[in-house]
Design an enzyme around this catalytic site. Structure first.
Site, PDB file in Angstrom:
ATOM      1  NE  ARG A 106      -3.976  -1.645   2.372  1.00 28.20           N
ATOM      2  CZ  ARG A 106      -5.176  -1.181   2.063  1.00 28.20           C
ATOM      3  NH1 ARG A 106      -5.380   0.105   1.919  1.00 28.20           N
ATOM      4  NH2 ARG A 106      -6.197  -1.989   1.924  1.00 28.20           N
ATOM      5  CE1 TYR A 213      -0.583  -9.052  -1.547  1.00 29.53           C
ATOM      6  CE2 TYR A 213      -2.601 -10.200  -1.010  1.00 29.53           C
ATOM      7  CZ  TYR A 213      -1.902  -9.022  -1.139  1.00 29.53           C
ATOM      8  OH  TYR A 213      -2.513  -7.827  -0.848  1.00 29.53           O
TER       9      TYR A 213
HETATM   10  C1  FAD Z   1      -8.379  -5.813   5.165  1.00 28.93           C
HETATM   11  C2  FAD Z   1      -8.577  -5.005   3.935  1.00 28.93           C
HETATM   12  C3  FAD Z   1      -8.010  -5.428   2.748  1.00 28.93           C
HETATM   13  C4  FAD Z   1      -8.220  -4.722   1.552  1.00 28.93           C
HETATM   14  N1  FAD Z   1      -7.651  -5.164   0.416  1.00 28.93           N
HETATM   15  C5  FAD Z   1      -7.923  -4.521  -0.735  1.00 28.93           C
HETATM   16  C6  FAD Z   1      -7.352  -4.975  -1.954  1.00 28.93           C
HETATM   17  O1  FAD Z   1      -6.590  -5.941  -1.988  1.00 28.93           O
HETATM   18  N2  FAD Z   1      -7.680  -4.308  -3.117  1.00 28.93           N
HETATM   19  C7  FAD Z   1      -8.510  -3.227  -3.115  1.00 28.93           C
HETATM   20  O2  FAD Z   1      -8.801  -2.666  -4.195  1.00 28.93           O
HETATM   21  N3  FAD Z   1      -9.035  -2.757  -1.946  1.00 28.93           N
HETATM   22  C8  FAD Z   1      -8.768  -3.364  -0.781  1.00 28.93           C
HETATM   23  N4  FAD Z   1      -9.276  -2.884   0.385  1.00 28.93           N
HETATM   24  C9  FAD Z   1     -10.120  -1.668   0.373  1.00 28.93           C
HETATM   25  C10 FAD Z   1      -9.282  -0.380   0.319  1.00 28.93           C
HETATM   26  O3  FAD Z   1      -8.291  -0.394   1.302  1.00 28.93           O
HETATM   27  C11 FAD Z   1     -10.172   0.847   0.521  1.00 28.93           C
HETATM   28  O4  FAD Z   1     -11.367   0.691  -0.190  1.00 28.93           O
HETATM   29  C12 FAD Z   1      -9.471   2.103   0.037  1.00 28.93           C
HETATM   30  O5  FAD Z   1      -8.260   2.283   0.717  1.00 28.93           O
HETATM   31  C13 FAD Z   1     -10.378   3.320   0.246  1.00 28.93           C
HETATM   32  O6  FAD Z   1      -9.694   4.477  -0.144  1.00 28.93           O
HETATM   33  P1  FAD Z   1     -10.355   5.913   0.135  1.00 28.93           P
HETATM   34  O7  FAD Z   1      -9.370   6.892  -0.387  1.00 28.93           O
HETATM   35  O8  FAD Z   1     -11.743   5.954  -0.374  1.00 28.93           O
HETATM   36  O9  FAD Z   1     -10.480   6.011   1.715  1.00 28.93           O
HETATM   37  P2  FAD Z   1      -9.337   6.082   2.835  1.00 28.93           P
HETATM   38  O10 FAD Z   1      -8.187   5.265   2.470  1.00 28.93           O
HETATM   39  O11 FAD Z   1     -10.017   5.796   4.129  1.00 28.93           O
HETATM   40  O12 FAD Z   1      -8.853   7.596   2.809  1.00 28.93           O
HETATM   41  C14 FAD Z   1      -9.615   8.626   3.403  1.00 28.93           C
HETATM   42  C15 FAD Z   1      -8.663   9.772   3.735  1.00 28.93           C
HETATM   43  O13 FAD Z   1      -9.455  10.873   4.200  1.00 28.93           O
HETATM   44  C16 FAD Z   1      -8.878  11.407   5.372  1.00 28.93           C
HETATM   45  N5  FAD Z   1      -9.969  12.028   6.117  1.00 28.93           N
HETATM   46  C17 FAD Z   1     -10.921  11.426   6.860  1.00 28.93           C
HETATM   47  N6  FAD Z   1     -11.787  12.327   7.334  1.00 28.93           N
HETATM   48  C18 FAD Z   1     -11.374  13.536   6.872  1.00 28.93           C
HETATM   49  C19 FAD Z   1     -11.859  14.875   7.016  1.00 28.93           C
HETATM   50  N7  FAD Z   1     -12.964  15.132   7.720  1.00 28.93           N
HETATM   51  N8  FAD Z   1     -11.185  15.886   6.426  1.00 28.93           N
HETATM   52  C20 FAD Z   1     -10.059  15.640   5.675  1.00 28.93           C
HETATM   53  N9  FAD Z   1      -9.539  14.388   5.525  1.00 28.93           N
HETATM   54  C21 FAD Z   1     -10.210  13.364   6.105  1.00 28.93           C
HETATM   55  C22 FAD Z   1      -8.237  10.218   6.047  1.00 28.93           C
HETATM   56  O14 FAD Z   1      -7.226  10.624   6.957  1.00 28.93           O
HETATM   57  C23 FAD Z   1      -7.693   9.436   4.856  1.00 28.93           C
HETATM   58  O15 FAD Z   1      -6.405   9.857   4.495  1.00 28.93           O
HETATM   59  C24 FAD Z   1      -9.041  -3.559   1.577  1.00 28.93           C
HETATM   60  C25 FAD Z   1      -9.602  -3.115   2.782  1.00 28.93           C
HETATM   61  C26 FAD Z   1      -9.379  -3.820   3.945  1.00 28.93           C
HETATM   62  C27 FAD Z   1      -9.997  -3.322   5.212  1.00 28.93           C
END
Ligand code: FAD
Length: 394
Positions: A106, A213
């Protein structure tokens, strides 16, 4: 196009959205709550649909340079280690779906996105900037940050994760839903002479499963274990679980599993939450994406992939109708909600498959999967063609 876009959240989804919009000429400000954003020490699977989104962003090569290309995903039974089913990845996946399948750390994916955002003159990432309110300002939208400062823009994208603040303005007040499952995460060293196969192995236990993996670029084995557990609801990427607890959950499953578990130091542990699918993803000039909109359980490894797809589809809708941003955001949601809801449902179906409790069901389901694998070796996994064959940029 030169609208001023505000994005809450600099996770994978927020940064991908910033890059997709900036390459079309938008000026983007990303507000990130954390002082030092980044990703936890764990792996991520990126299937062809996700890689096609990265290609649209011009980042496929940079990601490929840090990724491992697995040959297959194998479903196995703990105890006997018996192979139930094998889905070819590698060349087969690439040829069939038009892009490779990657395993990547990641932090490496995050670094590629963050460096690209840093290098783009149209993107400003503000850290330690928590959005606390969607406010009214001189522009079409405004955000209020912790501390009281406000910033105006032409549109706002909520990429602020499963506990999104922006979401309330679109979906009303609702809370993330606990899935009843806890995930364990760890990367353990691959030692000289180990030579683990370049496959993702899914070990299917009763009420739990473990995925292993290798991340060759980092010289580590990635372990993700999910256990049905209703008594631990702490949601955190970094709560350190005791290594002995993780060993107790998965120990004795297979000699290779025991070998990796013996190298555990401080695995991460957190409760898994999801968001029920939304049919409306925007309100006026405010839209949601990624986990803020459709956080899902990880049984199909598609959460980040869906966020990357969202970013590309959103940018393309805006490019297609720059004079009607409200409509562009509405049409983006209309284009995305059915697919993401279907992926979420498919992910739950995999949870059922991976965690079967009853001996009779295990015998029937895994027997049928094994038989299908032997009779038509190319068929297993084809039920997910609709996921991997999708191209958000097409
Ligand atoms: C165990 C596990 C395994 C996974 N494996 C996979 C995989 O193999 N392949 C895959 O495609 N997906 C996988 N996922 C899913 C994936 O990790 C998430 O769907 C993805 O990281 C979501 O990204 P995002 O940017 O939407 O949210 P997030 O990564 O949660 O990012 C949100 C960001 O917003 C910030 N934030 C929060 N609130 C505020 C606010 N009020 N103001 C400003 N900033 C804020 C946070 O600090 C963070 O940096 C997995 C998830 C889990 C739990």
């Amino acid at each position: 196009m030169s609208e001023r876009t505000l994005i809450a959240g600099a996770g994978i989804g927020g940064l991908a959205t910033a890059l997709a919009l900036a390459r079309q000429g938008a000026r983007v400000t990303v507000f990130e709550a954390r002082d030092q954003p980044g990703e936890a020490g764990a792996g991520l699977q990126l299937s062809a649909n996700a890689v096609k989104a990265l290609r649209f962003l011009g980042l496929e090569e940079a990601v490929a340079a840090r990724a491992t290309r697995p040959e297959a995903v194998e479903l196995r039974l703990p105890g006997s280690g018996r192979l139930v089913s094998r889905v070819a990845l590698g060349k087969t996946h690439e040829t069939r779906f038009g892009a490779p399948y990657f395993h990547i750390h990641r932090a490496d994916l995050y670094e590629v996105l963050a460096e690209a955002a840093d290098a783009h003159a149209g993107i400003q990432v503000m850290t330690g900037a928590r959005v606390v309110k969607v406010a009214h300002g001189k522009g079409a939208v405004a955000v209020e940050l912790e501390g009281g400062a406000t910033t105006d823009g032409d549109l706002l994208i909520g990429a602020d994760g499963v506990r999104s603040t922006v979401r309330e303005g679109v979906a009303g007040k609702d809370e993330p839903v606990f899935t009843g499952m806890v995930a364990w995460r760890a990367c353990v060293p691959i030692e000289p002479g180990d030579q683990p196969p370049q496959v993702a192995t899914v070990w299917m236990g009763r009420g739990r499963h473990l995925v292993t993996y290798p991340l060759t670029h980092r010289g580590v084995m990635n372990l993700i274990g999910v256990v049905e557990k209703s008594d631990w609801r702490e949601e955190s990427w970094s709560a350190e679980g005791a290594a002995d607890e993780m060993r107790a959950e998965f120990g004795g499953w297979h000699k290779s599993v025991d070998m990796w578990l013996s190298r555990l130091e401080t695995p991460l542990r957190w409760a898994l939450y999801e968001r029920h699918p939304l049919s409306v993803w925007s309100a006026g000039r405010v839209a949601l994406m990624g986990d803020a909109c459709h956080a899902m359980p990880p049984f199909l490894a598609q959460g980040a992939a869906m966020a990357l797809e969202d970013a590309v589809v959103l940018a393309r809708r805006i490019a297609a109708m720059p004079d009607d941003l409200t409509r562009a955001l509405r049409e983006y949601g209309e284009a995305r909600h059915e697919r993401t809801a279907k992926v979420q449902a498919a992910s739950w179906a995999n949870a059922w498959r991976f965690h079967l409790e009853s001996g009779v069901l295990r015998f029937c389901v895994y027997g049928a999967l094994g038989l299908a694998s032997r009779v038509a070796p190319g068929q297993p996994g084809r039920m997910f063609d609709w996921i991997y064959g999708y191209d958000p940029a097409a």
